[in-house]
Design an enzyme around this catalytic site. Structure first.
Site, PDB file in Angstrom:
ATOM      1  N   GLY A  11      77.376 114.912  34.739  1.00  0.00           N
ATOM      2  CA  GLY A  11      78.019 116.065  34.122  1.00  0.00           C
ATOM      3  C   GLY A  11      79.179 116.611  34.944  1.00  0.00           C
ATOM      4  O   GLY A  11      80.219 117.022  34.401  1.00  0.00           O
ATOM      5  N   ASN A  12      78.999 116.574  36.271  1.00  0.00           N
ATOM      6  CA  ASN A  12      79.997 117.071  37.200  1.00  0.00           C
ATOM      7  C   ASN A  12      81.375 116.411  37.079  1.00  0.00           C
ATOM      8  O   ASN A  12      82.402 117.038  37.323  1.00  0.00           O
ATOM      9  CB  ASN A  12      79.490 116.740  38.608  1.00  0.00           C
ATOM     10  CG  ASN A  12      79.571 117.917  39.491  1.00  0.00           C
ATOM     11  OD1 ASN A  12      79.178 118.997  39.096  1.00  0.00           O
ATOM     12  ND2 ASN A  12      80.106 117.709  40.673  1.00  0.00           N
ATOM     13  N   LYS A 129      63.215 119.334  25.148  1.00  0.00           N
ATOM     14  CA  LYS A 129      64.552 119.493  25.731  1.00  0.00           C
ATOM     15  C   LYS A 129      65.258 120.718  25.127  1.00  0.00           C
ATOM     16  O   LYS A 129      65.618 120.721  23.958  1.00  0.00           O
ATOM     17  CB  LYS A 129      65.343 118.207  25.445  1.00  0.00           C
ATOM     18  CG  LYS A 129      66.715 118.183  26.015  1.00  0.00           C
ATOM     19  CD  LYS A 129      66.737 117.716  27.444  1.00  0.00           C
ATOM     20  CE  LYS A 129      68.136 117.845  28.024  1.00  0.00           C
ATOM     21  NZ  LYS A 129      68.158 117.779  29.473  1.00  0.00           N
ATOM     22  N   LYS A 214      71.028 110.320  29.399  1.00  0.00           N
ATOM     23  CA  LYS A 214      72.099 109.352  29.650  1.00  0.00           C
ATOM     24  C   LYS A 214      71.731 108.340  30.746  1.00  0.00           C
ATOM     25  O   LYS A 214      72.213 107.211  30.733  1.00  0.00           O
ATOM     26  CB  LYS A 214      73.429 110.038  29.966  1.00  0.00           C
ATOM     27  CG  LYS A 214      73.536 110.711  31.329  1.00  0.00           C
ATOM     28  CD  LYS A 214      74.489 109.988  32.256  1.00  0.00           C
ATOM     29  CE  LYS A 214      74.591 110.564  33.647  1.00  0.00           C
ATOM     30  NZ  LYS A 214      73.637 111.456  34.206  1.00  0.00           N
ATOM     31  N   LYS A 276      67.091 109.293  37.006  1.00  0.00           N
ATOM     32  CA  LYS A 276      67.997 108.367  37.703  1.00  0.00           C
ATOM     33  C   LYS A 276      67.195 107.343  38.494  1.00  0.00           C
ATOM     34  O   LYS A 276      67.475 106.145  38.454  1.00  0.00           O
ATOM     35  CB  LYS A 276      68.921 109.125  38.665  1.00  0.00           C
ATOM     36  CG  LYS A 276      69.836 110.114  37.964  1.00  0.00           C
ATOM     37  CD  LYS A 276      70.808 110.744  38.951  1.00  0.00           C
ATOM     38  CE  LYS A 276      71.316 112.077  38.447  1.00  0.00           C
ATOM     39  NZ  LYS A 276      71.750 112.114  37.040  1.00  0.00           N
TER      40      LYS A 276
HETATM   41  P1  ADP Z   1      73.962 114.563  36.416  1.00  0.00           P
HETATM   42  O1  ADP Z   1      74.868 115.375  35.596  1.00  0.00           O
HETATM   43  O2  ADP Z   1      74.681 113.712  37.401  1.00  0.00           O
HETATM   44  O3  ADP Z   1      72.918 113.810  35.626  1.00  0.00           O
HETATM   45  P2  ADP Z   1      71.762 116.241  37.378  1.00  0.00           P
HETATM   46  O4  ADP Z   1      71.932 117.680  37.692  1.00  0.00           O
HETATM   47  O5  ADP Z   1      70.981 115.869  36.181  1.00  0.00           O
HETATM   48  O6  ADP Z   1      73.221 115.631  37.351  1.00  0.00           O
HETATM   49  O7  ADP Z   1      71.092 115.501  38.622  1.00  0.00           O
HETATM   50  C1  ADP Z   1      71.590 115.673  39.956  1.00  0.00           C
HETATM   51  C2  ADP Z   1      70.813 116.756  40.682  1.00  0.00           C
HETATM   52  O8  ADP Z   1      69.485 116.316  40.980  1.00  0.00           O
HETATM   53  C3  ADP Z   1      71.341 117.133  42.047  1.00  0.00           C
HETATM   54  O9  ADP Z   1      72.386 118.069  41.955  1.00  0.00           O
HETATM   55  C4  ADP Z   1      70.098 117.709  42.731  1.00  0.00           C
HETATM   56  O10 ADP Z   1      70.140 119.115  42.733  1.00  0.00           O
HETATM   57  C5  ADP Z   1      68.932 117.270  41.872  1.00  0.00           C
HETATM   58  N1  ADP Z   1      67.815 116.675  42.603  1.00  0.00           N
HETATM   59  C6  ADP Z   1      66.509 116.901  42.294  1.00  0.00           C
HETATM   60  N2  ADP Z   1      65.704 116.244  43.114  1.00  0.00           N
HETATM   61  C7  ADP Z   1      66.486 115.555  43.985  1.00  0.00           C
HETATM   62  C8  ADP Z   1      66.215 114.681  45.086  1.00  0.00           C
HETATM   63  N3  ADP Z   1      64.978 114.378  45.435  1.00  0.00           N
HETATM   64  N4  ADP Z   1      67.270 114.151  45.740  1.00  0.00           N
HETATM   65  C9  ADP Z   1      68.541 114.459  45.377  1.00  0.00           C
HETATM   66  N5  ADP Z   1      68.853 115.286  44.354  1.00  0.00           N
HETATM   67  C10 ADP Z   1      67.848 115.828  43.652  1.00  0.00           C
HETATM   68 MG    MG Z   2      71.360 114.705  34.435  1.00  0.00          MG
END
Ligand code: ADP
Ligand code: MG
Length: 312
Positions: A11-12, A129, A214, A276
């Site tokens: 998303g970033n 969701k 995604k 992920k």
């Molecule tokens: P994206 O838009 O890339 O899918 P998300 O916000 O869904 O982003 O996922 C990334 C986030 O996951 C990071 O910003 C972090 O805060 C969070 N996160 C949760 N658990 C972990 C972990 N164990 N290690 C790293 N990040 C984590």
């Molecule tokens: Mg995400």
């Protein structure tokens, strides 16, 4: 043979937290992302791009809700298509411009993609969701009656519509995506997880009001186009164990067994890092390389010099 890499943009890469969701802001973020991706392409990799759409589809839903007395609101699958369309447009145009600057003569195509889910997916029985606007309890319950929505209280912030997030079964048209990639084209596909569709008894496809994660659909796409690498770009440089705690430790190279173990131990939050890790594990299980890293370290991570990599 160049490595075939599916890049999943978080998303970033499109809108930073706290930023206003104007077109200009989003296009500028996308410009930065495509400059990084075009360097990867310059280094000889074959790239397939996919991306998230959470905030974008949220804003489109809001436009629909706010203007419902003027223009009939569209269903969620159509809003998902709209978001995929405009994000695809930004990525496509921006990547063409980045490649042009590097004097790389490459075709870029953006495909509006549907993702098949099972109508028997358990997620439809228990939608979890949250999407779109916040409502008061009364409004939410009224909308639930009127429209057949499921509504729930969302973390003390108000009431919201909740929809199912079913598992992607297949990316419709992935054979064609693969053919395009094999001609040297750069394909943008299954944005926002793809528009969720189910098949009826006759085999016809029908849109459903759901959202697809995604990261899960990026794995499906990578599997179906026979990619060598699945690269999940997000806003943290690594996956960590004990995330956010004093003993936090970044993960670099992981075996499948180690990665699975950490997931079991609950180190990754549901809805952000966990999907992920699960997608990376699933891809590594099929024999591919999977990496989770930040956007600005993508070119290092592709060479195994940054990020969290899982290999069988
Ligand atoms: P994206 O838009 O890339 O899918 P998300 O916000 O869904 O982003 O996922 C990334 C986030 O996951 C990071 O910003 C972090 O805060 C969070 N996160 C949760 N658990 C972990 C972990 N164990 N290690 C790293 N990040 C984590
Ligand atoms: Mg995400």
């Amino acid at each position: 043979m160049p490595e075939k890499v599916v890049i999943a943009l978080g998303g970033n890469a499109i809108l930073q937290p706290g930023q206003e969701g104007s077109f200009e802001n989003q296009l500028e973020n996308v410009r930065i992302s495509t400059e990084i991706i075009s360097r990867i392409i310059k280094n000889g990799h074959q790239v397939i791009i996919t991306h998230g759409n959470g905030p974008q589809v949220g804003n489109i839903l809001r436009q629909n809700e706010e203007a419902k007395h003027v223009v009939p609101p569209f269903p969620l699958d159509v809003c998902s298509a709209e978001s995929q369309g405009f994000i695809g447009y930004m990525l496509d145009q921006s990547l063409k411009n980045s490649l042009h600057k590097l004097k790389l003569d490459k075709q870029v195509v953006s495909l509006l993609t549907q993702t098949e889910v099972s109508k028997n997916d358990q997620a439809f029985q228990n939608p979890t969701k949250p999407i779109g606007l916040f409502y008061s309890e009364e409004e939410a319950k009224q909308l639930a009656d009127e429209k057949g929505w499921d509504v729930k209280e969302d973390a003390g912030r108000g009431w919201r519509r909740v929809v199912a997030s079913p598992k992607p079964q297949s990316i419709i048209g992935s054979e064609t995506i693969k053919m395009l990639v094999d001609t040297g084209a750069i394909v943008i596909a299954s944005g926002g997880g793809g528009i969720p569709v189910i098949r009826d008894e006759q085999g016809a496809i029908i849109g459903v009001e759901a959202v697809i994660d995604k990261d899960s659909s990026a794995f499906k796409l990578a599997e179906e186009v026979n990619a060598d690498m699945l690269m999940i770009l997000t806003d943290v440089p690594n996956a960590y164990i004990h995330y956010g705690k004093p003993e936090q430790k970044k993960l670099e190279k992981l075996s499948l067994a180690e990665a699975k173990n950490y997931v079991e131990e609950g180190h990754f939050s549901a809805g952000s890092m966990e999907p992920k890790m699960r997608s990376a594990i699933a891809f590594a299980e099929k024999g591919g390389k999977a990496v989770i890293c930040s956007l600005d370290q993508a070119d290092l991570a592709i060479e195994g010099k940054a990020g969290t990599m899982i290999i069988k």
